[in-house]
Design an enzyme around this catalytic site. Structure first.
Site, PDB file in Angstrom:
ATOM      1  CG  HIS A  83      59.204  64.142  20.823  1.00  0.00           C
ATOM      2  ND1 HIS A  83      59.050  65.496  20.676  1.00  0.00           N
ATOM      3  CD2 HIS A  83      59.192  63.900  22.154  1.00  0.00           C
ATOM      4  CE1 HIS A  83      58.930  66.051  21.871  1.00  0.00           C
ATOM      5  NE2 HIS A  83      59.009  65.094  22.784  1.00  0.00           N
ATOM      6  CG  ASP A 162      50.384  70.781  23.956  1.00  0.00           C
ATOM      7  OD1 ASP A 162      50.351  70.171  25.037  1.00  0.00           O
ATOM      8  OD2 ASP A 162      51.414  71.278  23.503  1.00  0.00           O
ATOM      9  NE  ARG A 169      50.996  69.174  31.448  1.00  0.00           N
ATOM     10  CZ  ARG A 169      51.802  68.688  30.506  1.00  0.00           C
ATOM     11  NH1 ARG A 169      51.605  68.973  29.236  1.00  0.00           N
ATOM     12  NH2 ARG A 169      52.814  67.919  30.841  1.00  0.00           N
ATOM     13  CB  SER A 184      51.645  67.562  26.091  1.00  0.00           C
ATOM     14  OG  SER A 184      52.500  68.558  25.626  1.00  0.00           O
ATOM     15  CE  LYS A 188      53.549  69.423  21.882  1.00  0.00           C
ATOM     16  NZ  LYS A 188      54.283  70.125  22.919  1.00  0.00           N
TER      17      LYS A 188
HETATM   18  N1  URA Z   1      57.242  68.181  25.979  1.00  0.00           N
HETATM   19  C1  URA Z   1      55.992  68.492  25.559  1.00  0.00           C
HETATM   20  O1  URA Z   1      55.788  68.843  24.408  1.00  0.00           O
HETATM   21  N2  URA Z   1      54.999  68.390  26.441  1.00  0.00           N
HETATM   22  C2  URA Z   1      55.173  67.990  27.712  1.00  0.00           C
HETATM   23  O2  URA Z   1      54.216  67.904  28.434  1.00  0.00           O
HETATM   24  C3  URA Z   1      56.468  67.682  28.120  1.00  0.00           C
HETATM   25  C4  URA Z   1      57.495  67.782  27.237  1.00  0.00           C
END
Ligand code: URA
Length: 445
Positions: A83, A162, A169, A184, A188
């Protein structure tokens, strides 16, 4: 009986939320038991009060369990993913997936769309004619099993808490809170059933976390949360003070990656490959990490394996098979220049004076390209995949007045007038040669 007001008050007063309270929150935002205004109040309380490592882990788990968790245990290979926190010209996923798959490690890559100055892997892949990222889970699994990597977007079933919380947010100026970012991202990633995860946490003018200390803090929290959840996780803290490689823009970035896979990449694009090889080697090493083996020796061996997958053409073949399986035109693998649209206008972005490139505002370059259709300024924007910028000069280069800092590819004069001056202003030309930034600043294990 828990109620939202008590949970909000507890955090507002600086208390540590229990696992039960956190689970109630994550469940409640999805079911509606926590109204949007109550969830927003709790997000703001978390923003100000922070979270302990235990709370952060509990929030990640609760968000993960708000939806389905994929199970690829029927595929008899280790699974790893990477990621990136995102940057300009950041296209490493397109190289990492085939490099790692060619080393017999599966990569179930669930990626995102681009927004603002950063591009998204799915949008980039869609610049290959015919390439489909909307796959059913069964198709995704079949491609993953057969080819070793598959690419698709987030589904509604994965971490629904999320999706809900991210929108709140965004609307309440609480995106920046590190525990919320960690939960977050990791909810995922953990939903994809991985054994190992490599993180590329970027810092600098084109990064989501510009400040190095904050990026390091985020990287440490992500690594602790991943390892705590049983997924072997490492992070690289990497420089994003200038675009990564030469290409910024969807089709140009895919073209750059295929050229690199073919061993035909431009010298200025090599940092993309270096970073991709390092992240790939770490992903492979993490999946076969055996405590008795010297870590440095294991990593040196997996680096050599990844380099071999590149040099032998195995990674390119794997990419080609994936493009075919996902419906794309495989001819781009033999002739990457096919991705370059005909009829584009090439606009030279000139250096206004002689000197050294001392700094670039990478986000500004990304925004300039996005503002003329090469990205998305708003979620609903359509992308023109052909639009982009090829950077010639990088930090530390000496330039003469009128030299090309890069070339903007666009459709018309209006786009040229909008984006070219903006890109030119994103470069600072000074009298003293700066020390070029180090691409990999730190490894966080
Ligand atoms: N990427 C995400 O998936 N979530 C965040 O909060 C910030 C960057």
């Amino acid at each position: 009986m828990l109620n939202p007001q008590d949970v909000i008050r507890h955090k507002r007063n600086g208390g540590e939320l229990s696992r039960e309270e956190i689970e109630f929150f994550a469940r409640g935002v999805v079911s509606g038991e926590f109204a949007d205004y109550q969830a927003s109040a709790l997000l703001m309380a978390i923003y100000w009060r922070g979270m302990t490592e235990g709370e952060q882990a509990a929030l990640t788990q609760a968000m993960l369990r708000s939806g389905a968790v994929l199970d690829f245990s029927d595929i008899d290979k280790p699974k790893a993913d990477k990621h990136s926190t995102g940057g300009v010209g950041d296209k490493t996923s397109l190289l990492i997936a085939p490099l790692v798959a060619a080393c017999d490690v599966c990569v179930p890559m669930i990626s995102g769309r681009g927004l603002g100055h950063t591009g998204g892997t799915l949008d980039k892949l869609e610049s290959i004619p015919g390439y489909r990222v909307r796959l059913s889970l069964d198709e995704f699994r079949a491609i993953l099993r057969r080819i070793g990597f598959a690419m698709m977007g987030q589904t509604a079933e994965l971490a629904p808490a999320d999706r809900k919380l991210y929108a709140l947010r965004d609307a309440t100026a609480t995106v920046e809170a590190i525990p919320l970012i960690v939960a977050s991202i990791m909810s995922k990633k953990l939903a994809a059933g991985l054994d190992a995860l490599a993180l590329d946490v970027k810092t600098g003018t084109g990064a989501f976390m510009r400040e190095e200390a904050r990026a390091r803090e985020l990287a440490r929290a992500l690594v602790a949360t991943g390892n705590g959840a049983g997924v072997r996780t490492e992070a690289l803290l990497t420089d994003m003070n200038q675009p990564l490689g030469r290409a910024v823009g969807h089709a140009l970035e895919v073209q750059e990656c295929i050229e690199l896979l073919r061993g035909e990449g431009h010298a200025r694009a090599l940092p993309v490959l270096d970073l991709s090889v390092e992240l790939s080697a770490r992903m492979v090493a993490l999946t076969d990490h055996d405590g008795s083996v010297d870590r440095d020796a294991a990593l040196a061996a997996t680096r050599a394996r990844v380099q071999q997958a590149l040099a032998s053409g195995a990674a390119l073949e794997c990419f080609r098979e994936n493009v075919a399986a996902q419906g794309g035109d495989v001819r781009v693998c033999d002739e990457p220049a096919r991705l370059f649209a005909s009829g584009l206008r090439a606009v030279k972005v000139e250096s206004p004076r002689a000197g050294f490139v001392t700094q670039t505002d990478a986000a500004e370059i990304g925004f300039a390209v996005a503002s003329i259709g090469g990205g998305r300024v708003r979620v609903e924007d359509e992308i023109d995949p052909a639009i982009g910028f090829i950077a010639n000069a990088c930090i530390g280069d000496e330039v003469a007045a009128g030299d090309a800092l890069g070339v903007l590819y666009c459709r018309d004069e209006g786009q040229a007038q909008t984006a070219a001056p903006r890109i030119q202003r994103a470069y600072t030309i000074g009298d003293e040669a700066p020390t070029p930034p180090k691409l990999i600043k730190e490894v966080i294990v």
